[in-house]
Scaffold this active site. Structure first.
Site, PDB file in Angstrom:
ATOM      1  N   ASP A   9       2.494   6.220  -8.145  1.00 26.84           N
ATOM      2  CA  ASP A   9       3.363   5.157  -7.658  1.00 26.84           C
ATOM      3  C   ASP A   9       3.405   5.345  -6.126  1.00 26.84           C
ATOM      4  O   ASP A   9       3.004   6.401  -5.622  1.00 26.84           O
ATOM      5  CB  ASP A   9       4.752   5.333  -8.293  1.00 26.84           C
ATOM      6  CG  ASP A   9       5.773   4.378  -7.726  1.00 26.84           C
ATOM      7  OD1 ASP A   9       5.500   3.174  -7.692  1.00 26.84           O
ATOM      8  OD2 ASP A   9       6.855   4.848  -7.308  1.00 26.84           O
ATOM      9  N   LEU A  10       3.863   4.320  -5.393  1.00 22.97           N
ATOM     10  CA  LEU A  10       3.851   4.453  -3.924  1.00 22.97           C
ATOM     11  C   LEU A  10       5.241   4.826  -3.372  1.00 22.97           C
ATOM     12  O   LEU A  10       5.472   5.969  -2.952  1.00 22.97           O
ATOM     13  CB  LEU A  10       3.354   3.146  -3.297  1.00 22.97           C
ATOM     14  CG  LEU A  10       3.259   3.128  -1.779  1.00 22.97           C
ATOM     15  CD1 LEU A  10       2.264   4.157  -1.265  1.00 22.97           C
ATOM     16  CD2 LEU A  10       2.864   1.729  -1.283  1.00 22.97           C
ATOM     17  N   ASP A  11       6.140   3.846  -3.438  1.00 19.29           N
ATOM     18  CA  ASP A  11       7.471   4.081  -2.867  1.00 19.29           C
ATOM     19  C   ASP A  11       8.220   5.132  -3.679  1.00 19.29           C
ATOM     20  O   ASP A  11       8.408   4.982  -4.880  1.00 19.29           O
ATOM     21  CB  ASP A  11       8.256   2.751  -2.869  1.00 19.29           C
ATOM     22  CG  ASP A  11       9.694   2.937  -2.424  1.00 19.29           C
ATOM     23  OD1 ASP A  11       9.962   3.876  -1.656  1.00 19.29           O
ATOM     24  OD2 ASP A  11      10.552   2.150  -2.849  1.00 19.29           O
ATOM     25  N   THR A  17       9.549   4.444   1.333  1.00 19.69           N
ATOM     26  CA  THR A  17       9.746   3.134   1.958  1.00 19.69           C
ATOM     27  C   THR A  17      11.067   2.507   1.516  1.00 19.69           C
ATOM     28  O   THR A  17      11.469   1.483   2.056  1.00 19.69           O
ATOM     29  CB  THR A  17       8.566   2.183   1.638  1.00 19.69           C
ATOM     30  OG1 THR A  17       8.123   2.434   0.307  1.00 19.69           O
ATOM     31  CG2 THR A  17       7.419   2.392   2.590  1.00 19.69           C
ATOM     32  N   LYS A  45      14.980   0.275  -6.711  1.00 17.99           N
ATOM     33  CA  LYS A  45      13.730   1.049  -6.638  1.00 17.99           C
ATOM     34  C   LYS A  45      12.796   0.673  -7.776  1.00 17.99           C
ATOM     35  O   LYS A  45      13.212   0.651  -8.941  1.00 17.99           O
ATOM     36  CB  LYS A  45      14.019   2.555  -6.663  1.00 17.99           C
ATOM     37  CG  LYS A  45      14.613   3.033  -5.355  1.00 17.99           C
ATOM     38  CD  LYS A  45      14.729   4.545  -5.319  1.00 17.99           C
ATOM     39  CE  LYS A  45      15.221   5.000  -3.946  1.00 17.99           C
ATOM     40  NZ  LYS A  45      15.456   6.428  -3.882  1.00 17.99           N
ATOM     41  N   VAL A  47      11.699  -2.131  -8.485  1.00 16.46           N
ATOM     42  CA  VAL A  47      11.936  -3.507  -8.937  1.00 16.46           C
ATOM     43  C   VAL A  47      11.175  -4.472  -8.014  1.00 16.46           C
ATOM     44  O   VAL A  47      11.137  -4.267  -6.805  1.00 16.46           O
ATOM     45  CB  VAL A  47      13.461  -3.811  -8.893  1.00 16.46           C
ATOM     46  CG1 VAL A  47      13.757  -5.235  -9.280  1.00 16.46           C
ATOM     47  CG2 VAL A  47      14.213  -2.833  -9.790  1.00 16.46           C
ATOM     48  N   SER A 114       1.495   0.496  -8.056  1.00 20.95           N
ATOM     49  CA  SER A 114       2.750   0.189  -7.370  1.00 20.95           C
ATOM     50  C   SER A 114       3.178  -1.260  -7.610  1.00 20.95           C
ATOM     51  O   SER A 114       2.338  -2.128  -7.802  1.00 20.95           O
ATOM     52  CB  SER A 114       2.553   0.429  -5.865  1.00 20.95           C
ATOM     53  OG  SER A 114       3.573  -0.181  -5.115  1.00 20.95           O
ATOM     54  N   ALA A 115       4.489  -1.497  -7.545  1.00 22.40           N
ATOM     55  CA  ALA A 115       5.012  -2.861  -7.677  1.00 22.40           C
ATOM     56  C   ALA A 115       4.907  -3.617  -6.353  1.00 22.40           C
ATOM     57  O   ALA A 115       5.063  -4.831  -6.306  1.00 22.40           O
ATOM     58  CB  ALA A 115       6.474  -2.803  -8.101  1.00 22.40           C
ATOM     59  N   LYS A 146       6.801  -3.369 -14.166  1.00 18.87           N
ATOM     60  CA  LYS A 146       7.285  -2.187 -14.872  1.00 18.87           C
ATOM     61  C   LYS A 146       8.690  -2.518 -15.401  1.00 18.87           C
ATOM     62  O   LYS A 146       9.418  -3.179 -14.672  1.00 18.87           O
ATOM     63  CB  LYS A 146       7.392  -0.969 -13.918  1.00 18.87           C
ATOM     64  CG  LYS A 146       6.075  -0.566 -13.258  1.00 18.87           C
ATOM     65  CD  LYS A 146       6.333   0.430 -12.112  1.00 18.87           C
ATOM     66  CE  LYS A 146       5.074   0.675 -11.295  1.00 18.87           C
ATOM     67  NZ  LYS A 146       5.300   1.501 -10.100  1.00 18.87           N
ATOM     68  N   GLU A 170       5.745   9.124 -10.986  1.00 16.17           N
ATOM     69  CA  GLU A 170       6.681   7.999 -10.837  1.00 16.17           C
ATOM     70  C   GLU A 170       8.081   8.468 -10.460  1.00 16.17           C
ATOM     71  O   GLU A 170       8.523   9.504 -10.948  1.00 16.17           O
ATOM     72  CB  GLU A 170       6.801   7.257 -12.167  1.00 16.17           C
ATOM     73  CG  GLU A 170       6.196   5.889 -12.225  1.00 16.17           C
ATOM     74  CD  GLU A 170       6.821   4.842 -11.309  1.00 16.17           C
ATOM     75  OE1 GLU A 170       7.933   5.047 -10.796  1.00 16.17           O
ATOM     76  OE2 GLU A 170       6.178   3.807 -11.107  1.00 16.17           O
ATOM     77  N   ASP A 171       8.762   7.682  -9.628  1.00 19.05           N
ATOM     78  CA  ASP A 171      10.148   8.033  -9.293  1.00 19.05           C
ATOM     79  C   ASP A 171      11.157   7.084  -9.934  1.00 19.05           C
ATOM     80  O   ASP A 171      12.355   7.329  -9.832  1.00 19.05           O
ATOM     81  CB  ASP A 171      10.364   8.016  -7.770  1.00 19.05           C
ATOM     82  CG  ASP A 171      10.356   6.606  -7.221  1.00 19.05           C
ATOM     83  OD1 ASP A 171       9.435   5.833  -7.578  1.00 19.05           O
ATOM     84  OD2 ASP A 171      11.267   6.260  -6.447  1.00 19.05           O
TER      85      ASP A 171
END
Ligand code: B16
Ligand code: MG
Length: 219
Positions: A9-11, A17, A45, A47, A114-115, A146, A170-171
């Site tokens: 995942d990114l953020d 971010t 987060k 979303v 990532s979303a 997600k 994932e966070d």
């Protein structure tokens, strides 16, 4: 050596971010006459952008016409991008490069799930685009957000690796659920209280040893 797919995942996993999303959403809320707290930001987060604005408008008891909705979303993104423009490699979260280096050395599959529709831009800013470039799946590539597993299943396809041989970092609660539903091993980055449904949980990458990654690869 075995080959596994490692999907990031990114953020909240590679970079933080969320603080820039917060600043941009807060500015927008203030413009509409209310405020949002850091605690509320936690709920945004992972979303999507559209869903985030819907949630924020609910908090502020506001309704917007479709045109206004689109206008505010664009405005938020412009503000967010002005923060992204300042990013560099110094914003990569601690010990993420250690794990990426190890995965590269051992020739594992590396993908992004990532979303965010700004994911490619952010990877470029922090100098990680080349590592992920063959398998980037972001908010532009999916039709279902997600906790739907679509984002990770497409990433596995891009890597040409079976979902059961993939591992997701994932966070977010929804992201861990998505990884589990995809039949992948989920590694939660965050607290045990929030991410209790993950197969493994670490506060951050400084707690992840390469030996642990090696064990995942050799399974
Ligand atoms: P954008 P992730 C998510 O990133 C963020 O956590 C979430 O706060 C944001 O609304 C979403 O990306 C969409 O981002 O507005 O840039 O398209 O955690 O899935 O990497
Ligand atoms: Mg995240």
């Amino acid at each position: 050596m075995n080959k596994k797919g490692f999907i990031f995942d990114l953020d909240g996993v590679i970079v933080d971010t969320a603080k820039y999303h917060y600043l941009a959403w807060k500015t927008l809320a203030n413009e509409l006459g209310f405020d949002i707290t850091p605690e509320q930001n936690e709920q945004l987060k992972g979303v999507s952008r559209i869903r985030s604005l819907e949630i924020i408008l609910d908090w502020g008891n506001k309704t917007l016409s479709e045109d206004e909705f689109m206008k505010y979303m664009a405005e938020k993104n412009d503000n967010y991008l002005s923060h992204i423009a300042q990013m560099d490699a110094g914003e990569i979260l601690p010990d993420v490069p250690k794990i990426l280096d190890y995965l590269q050395e051992t020739q594992q599959g590396i993908a992004l799930g990532s979303a965010s529709k700004n994911a490619r831009k952010i990877l470029q800013k922090v100098g990680l685009h080349d590592i992920f470039k063959n398998a980037i799946v972001d908010g532009n590539d999916v039709s279902k957000a997600k906790p739907d597993p679509e984002v990770f299943l497409i990433a596995a396809q891009k890597l040409n690796i079976e979902p059961t041989n993939c591992i997701v970092f994932e966070d977010s609660v929804a992201g861990v659920t998505a990884a589990n539903t995809a039949g992948m091993i989920s590694i939660g980055i965050g607290s045990k209280e929030t991410l209790g449904h993950a197969d493994y949980i670490f506060n951050d990458f400084t707690e992840i040893q390469t030996l642990f990654i090696q064990e995942l690869i050799n399974r």
